[in-house]
Design a protein around this motif. Structure first.
Motif, PDB file in Angstrom:
ATOM      1  N   GLY A 138       0.779  -1.208   0.062  1.00 26.63           N
ATOM      2  CA  GLY A 138       0.031   0.003   0.042  1.00 26.63           C
ATOM      3  C   GLY A 138       0.821   1.253  -0.084  1.00 26.63           C
ATOM      4  O   GLY A 138       0.140   2.237  -0.406  1.00 26.63           O
ATOM      5  N   ALA A 139       2.102   1.216   0.313  1.00 25.34           N
ATOM      6  CA  ALA A 139       2.944   2.388   0.364  1.00 25.34           C
ATOM      7  C   ALA A 139       3.095   2.725  -1.200  1.00 25.34           C
ATOM      8  O   ALA A 139       3.260   3.860  -1.449  1.00 25.34           O
ATOM      9  CB  ALA A 139       4.228   2.271   0.891  1.00 25.34           C
ATOM     10  N   PHE A 140       3.192   1.780  -2.007  1.00 22.66           N
ATOM     11  CA  PHE A 140       3.324   2.138  -3.464  1.00 22.66           C
ATOM     12  C   PHE A 140       2.025   1.352  -4.196  1.00 22.66           C
ATOM     13  O   PHE A 140       1.666   0.078  -3.852  1.00 22.66           O
ATOM     14  CB  PHE A 140       4.645   1.443  -4.002  1.00 22.66           C
ATOM     15  CG  PHE A 140       4.827   1.790  -5.665  1.00 22.66           C
ATOM     16  CD1 PHE A 140       5.230   3.415  -5.676  1.00 22.66           C
ATOM     17  CD2 PHE A 140       4.437   1.058  -6.577  1.00 22.66           C
ATOM     18  CE1 PHE A 140       5.402   3.726  -7.218  1.00 22.66           C
ATOM     19  CE2 PHE A 140       4.657   1.604  -7.824  1.00 22.66           C
ATOM     20  CZ  PHE A 140       5.016   2.785  -8.119  1.00 22.66           C
ATOM     21  N   ASP A 141       1.399   2.015  -5.188  1.00 25.73           N
ATOM     22  CA  ASP A 141      -0.001   1.575  -5.362  1.00 25.73           C
ATOM     23  C   ASP A 141       0.282   0.274  -6.233  1.00 25.73           C
ATOM     24  O   ASP A 141       0.995   0.296  -7.192  1.00 25.73           O
ATOM     25  CB  ASP A 141      -0.635   2.594  -6.466  1.00 25.73           C
ATOM     26  CG  ASP A 141      -1.715   2.490  -6.938  1.00 25.73           C
ATOM     27  OD1 ASP A 141      -2.179   1.318  -6.781  1.00 25.73           O
ATOM     28  OD2 ASP A 141      -2.607   3.205  -7.656  1.00 25.73           O
ATOM     29  N   GLY A 142      -0.569  -0.980  -5.869  1.00 25.68           N
ATOM     30  CA  GLY A 142      -0.455  -1.884  -6.253  1.00 25.68           C
ATOM     31  C   GLY A 142      -0.979  -2.298  -7.928  1.00 25.68           C
ATOM     32  O   GLY A 142      -0.691  -3.010  -8.475  1.00 25.68           O
ATOM     33  N   ASN A 143      -1.693  -1.118  -8.381  1.00 23.94           N
ATOM     34  CA  ASN A 143      -2.030  -1.006  -9.752  1.00 23.94           C
ATOM     35  C   ASN A 143      -1.058  -0.048 -10.848  1.00 23.94           C
ATOM     36  O   ASN A 143      -1.396  -0.366 -11.874  1.00 23.94           O
ATOM     37  CB  ASN A 143      -3.570  -0.219  -9.692  1.00 23.94           C
ATOM     38  CG  ASN A 143      -4.618  -1.116  -9.035  1.00 23.94           C
ATOM     39  OD1 ASN A 143      -4.805  -2.317  -9.603  1.00 23.94           O
ATOM     40  ND2 ASN A 143      -5.226  -0.846  -8.012  1.00 23.94           N
ATOM     41  N   ASP A 144      -0.091   0.331 -10.004  1.00 16.32           N
ATOM     42  CA  ASP A 144       0.849   1.100 -10.819  1.00 16.32           C
ATOM     43  C   ASP A 144       1.611   0.196 -11.754  1.00 16.32           C
ATOM     44  O   ASP A 144       1.919  -1.141 -11.267  1.00 16.32           O
ATOM     45  CB  ASP A 144       1.956   1.978  -9.775  1.00 16.32           C
ATOM     46  CG  ASP A 144       2.784   2.960 -10.734  1.00 16.32           C
ATOM     47  OD1 ASP A 144       3.433   2.822 -11.538  1.00 16.32           O
ATOM     48  OD2 ASP A 144       2.344   3.971 -10.455  1.00 16.32           O
ATOM     49  N   GLU A 145       1.975   0.824 -13.061  1.00 12.08           N
ATOM     50  CA  GLU A 145       2.505  -0.105 -14.062  1.00 12.08           C
ATOM     51  C   GLU A 145       3.940  -0.407 -13.704  1.00 12.08           C
ATOM     52  O   GLU A 145       4.726  -1.283 -14.056  1.00 12.08           O
ATOM     53  CB  GLU A 145       2.732   0.834 -15.248  1.00 12.08           C
ATOM     54  CG  GLU A 145       3.422   2.076 -15.339  1.00 12.08           C
ATOM     55  CD  GLU A 145       3.513   3.052 -16.504  1.00 12.08           C
ATOM     56  OE1 GLU A 145       3.407   2.170 -17.656  1.00 12.08           O
ATOM     57  OE2 GLU A 145       3.562   4.195 -16.558  1.00 12.08           O
ATOM     58  N   TYR A 146       4.568   0.287 -12.900  1.00 11.30           N
ATOM     59  CA  TYR A 146       5.940   0.290 -12.378  1.00 11.30           C
ATOM     60  C   TYR A 146       5.924  -1.011 -11.140  1.00 11.30           C
ATOM     61  O   TYR A 146       7.004  -1.472 -10.910  1.00 11.30           O
ATOM     62  CB  TYR A 146       6.344   1.387 -11.655  1.00 11.30           C
ATOM     63  CG  TYR A 146       7.030   2.381 -12.795  1.00 11.30           C
ATOM     64  CD1 TYR A 146       6.274   3.276 -13.460  1.00 11.30           C
ATOM     65  CD2 TYR A 146       8.304   2.607 -12.915  1.00 11.30           C
ATOM     66  CE1 TYR A 146       6.344   3.937 -14.402  1.00 11.30           C
ATOM     67  CE2 TYR A 146       8.897   3.739 -13.702  1.00 11.30           C
ATOM     68  CZ  TYR A 146       7.978   4.430 -14.703  1.00 11.30           C
ATOM     69  OH  TYR A 146       8.291   5.303 -15.412  1.00 11.30           O
ATOM     70  N   TYR A 147       4.825  -1.314 -10.759  1.00  9.38           N
ATOM     71  CA  TYR A 147       4.840  -2.216  -9.788  1.00  9.38           C
ATOM     72  C   TYR A 147       4.900  -3.756 -10.214  1.00  9.38           C
ATOM     73  O   TYR A 147       4.060  -4.387 -11.236  1.00  9.38           O
ATOM     74  CB  TYR A 147       3.350  -2.197  -8.963  1.00  9.38           C
ATOM     75  CG  TYR A 147       3.340  -3.032  -7.474  1.00  9.38           C
ATOM     76  CD1 TYR A 147       4.356  -3.284  -6.649  1.00  9.38           C
ATOM     77  CD2 TYR A 147       2.393  -4.319  -7.878  1.00  9.38           C
ATOM     78  CE1 TYR A 147       4.213  -4.031  -5.432  1.00  9.38           C
ATOM     79  CE2 TYR A 147       2.275  -5.031  -6.697  1.00  9.38           C
ATOM     80  CZ  TYR A 147       3.147  -5.092  -5.514  1.00  9.38           C
ATOM     81  OH  TYR A 147       3.081  -5.864  -4.523  1.00  9.38           O
ATOM     82  N   VAL A 148       5.799  -4.593  -9.561  1.00 10.05           N
ATOM     83  CA  VAL A 148       5.955  -6.070 -10.304  1.00 10.05           C
ATOM     84  C   VAL A 148       5.685  -7.193  -9.181  1.00 10.05           C
ATOM     85  O   VAL A 148       6.066  -8.346  -9.513  1.00 10.05           O
ATOM     86  CB  VAL A 148       7.490  -6.253 -10.663  1.00 10.05           C
ATOM     87  CG1 VAL A 148       7.704  -5.469 -11.884  1.00 10.05           C
ATOM     88  CG2 VAL A 148       8.605  -6.097  -9.543  1.00 10.05           C
TER      89      VAL A 148
END
Length: 558
Positions: free
Chosen positions: A241-251
């Motif tokens: 949740g600290a970084f959006d799990g839907n973001d394109e950069y998220y792996v």
């Protein structure tokens, strides 16, 4: 003004803005409960079914609101029943204040009825443990407890009060709590400059997000930093949740049950920025081979975490939000198109997968995400269901996954969900459990009903201790020693007996309508989902192996 110790306790709670406490009364703490009765219009008391439930509820309240959670218990067994919850909060850096009362000072140290040295018991699992023997020390100690719980790396504090100090009288004068500044005085800006040099030279950078970024509410600064570095992002269980799990950069998540993309890419990257993670064994796996090709930059508020588990090339000590602010002001836009494209192509080629032809935990979690649009607070117990909740629900904001990461406490989630719902009454709060974990503290369903706290409990019933059975299957020659729970418990009837609504799901098509009905009901609900005993969590890294040795079901078949 002259007040009794019990009155001072309540006034100090009001000073700190406490609106909810979780607890269970008893003889030694009765004076405080008597005073709490007079202030029930100002401070809500949630009576749990067990003191452990109170400590977990205070923890869930704190994690989901960012405030300090408060729990109370009486002396002896009441106090010791808080210990598991205090240890859980300590391992995950959760600010709670546990208030216990002990026997009177004339009985102290004499093995009196329900006497225990709870301050001594909890010293290794708190930031500080106090025992108050003089009413004059009560207000300063409580104020100090809240300050310690919130300062720097947060954590639990215990205040044990002898009974006569709750009835004795002392002078009390109201104080406004001191603002707790972000920890910035230790930030080494030279180290930040060195880190920027590493990032400028890097061709394959990655960012690893840990629980410290959630605690620091650094999601905006983190998003800006990631875009500037132009790097793929992975997270730990606690960093969700600290970084959006839907973001394109998220792996996806890193570690023992992390995605293949995250594990292989961290093993390949040449620079790894670690934001608030302590490199636990479940994240780093074989620490000697962890990120073996990378310059590792560790940002953490706690100096004790530097080089504790993994040797790093550069460390920056300080509040994560403040450190990232400095990075963002100094770092120009970087570009890593070739590396980013490679990692994102790997992400497309190696997705998470499960059996789509039967009812499974991942299917239920995905449907839960769809129905709630990713806006629920998800609590979990510990085991396979916990990993499925981490893998298949996309966390968009901090403080939305409430789970025991460090201690791995079975029986944690239901109490924590009650605390989270008490602190966030307008949010849908769901606890995801296995049948083994549910049996640990299922009595807290009665708490949710009695206190009118409408949490939703989803039980993945596979009639076994799923994660332990998975290890027994893979590493112990299928010797299922005491992990079978096939005891014909009817969880729907059990829920109804405690006053909650109960559902049983056996087919995929039943999931969505039941979830929608449960959310709309506004009541405590238990949903039993019957899944197969041998469902497993994949991918997986075997104990002691490196992240680049991650495998899944297809690899086992080969």
């Amino acid at each position: 003004m002259q007040l009794t110790g019990s009155q001072i306790v309540i006034e100090c709670l009001k000073e700190q803005g406490v609106d909810t406490v979780f607890g269970y009364p008893g003889g030694a703490i009765l004076n405080i409960y008597d005073e709490l009765y007079r202030h029930q219009d100002e401070i809500r008391h949630v009576l749990t079914s067990h003191e452990q439930g109170a400590s977990h509820a205070a923890d869930g309240y704190a994690r989901s609101t960012g405030k300090v959670g408060v729990c109370m218990a009486t002396s002896g067994p009441g106090a010791t029943n808080l210990v598991t919850g205090i240890a859980t909060a300590y391992m995950d850096s959760v600010p709670i204040v546990a208030i216990t009362c002990n026997v009177g000072i004339s009985l102290l140290g004499k093995d009196s009825f329900q006497e225990i040295d709870i301050a001594g018991v909890t010293t290794p699992i708190t930031k500080y443990s106090f025992i108050v023997k003089d009413v004059k020390d009560l207000a300063p100690t409580l104020r100090r407890a809240f300050e310690i719980a919130k300062t720097g790396r947060p954590g639990p504090v215990l205040v044990d009060i002898v009974k006569n100090a709750t009835s004795d009288v002392a002078e009390y004068e109201k104080e406004i709590p001191k603002l707790i500044p972000r920890m910035t005085e230790k930030i080494d800006e030279t180290a930040i400059d060195e880190a920027i040099k590493i990032l400028r030279k890097s061709e394959k950078p990655m960012v690893l997000v840990g629980g410290g970024a959630v605690i620091a509410d650094a999601d905006k600064e983190l998003a800006d930093f990631v875009k500037k570095v132009d790097a793929p992002v992975t997270d730990t269980l606690m960093g969700k949740g600290a970084f959006d799990g839907n973001d394109e950069y998220y792996v996806g998540m890193l570690g023992m049950h992390g995605t293949k993309t995250a594990n292989l890419s961290v093993s390949e990257c040449d620079a790894l920025v670690v934001v608030g993670s302590r490199f636990s064994d479940r994240v780093a796996a074989d620490t000697k081979s962890f990120a073996k090709n990378a310059k590792i930059i560790q940002i953490d508020i706690d100096e004790a975490e530097i080089n504790k588990n993994v040797e790093v090339d550069l460390s920056i000590i300080g509040d994560i939000k403040s450190v990232l602010d400095i990075f963002n002001s100094r770092l120009e836009q970087l570009y890593h198109k070739e590396w980013l494209n490679k990692v994102l192509a790997r992400k497309d080629a190696l997705p998470l997968n499960y059996h789509h032809d039967v009812l499974t935990g991942p299917y239920v979690v995905e449907k839960l995400y769809e129905v709630t649009k990713g806006d629920a607070i998800i609590a979990t117990e510990v085991g396979q269901h916990q990993m499925w909740a981490a893998q298949y629900y996309k966390y968009k904001k901090p403080h939305t996954l409430i789970t025991s990461g460090g201690l791995g406490t079975m029986g944690y989630g239901l109490g924590a969900a009650i605390g989270a719902k008490a602190g966030n009454p307008d949010k849908t709060v769901v606890n995801i459990a296995g049948d083994g974990c549910f049996r640990m503290n299922m009595n807290e369903i009665a708490t949710a009903v009695r206190e009118n706290i409408p949490v939703i409990e989803i039980i993945f019933n596979n009639s076994v201790l799923g994660m332990v059975r998975q290890w027994q299957t893979l590493f112990y020659g299928e010797r299922y020693s005491h992990t079978v729970l096939d005891n014909n418990v009817d969880y729907v009837k059990l829920a109804e007996a405690m006053g909650a609504k109960g559902y049983r799901i056996t087919k995929q098509e039943e999931v969505e309508p039941v979830l929608k009905e449960a959310i709309a009901s506004g009541k405590p609900v238990v949903i039993e989902c019957i899944i197969q005993s041998d469902d497993k969590v994949f991918p997986m890294v075997a104990p002691g192996k490196g992240l680049d040795e991650v495998f899944d079901e297809k690899d086992l078949e080969k």
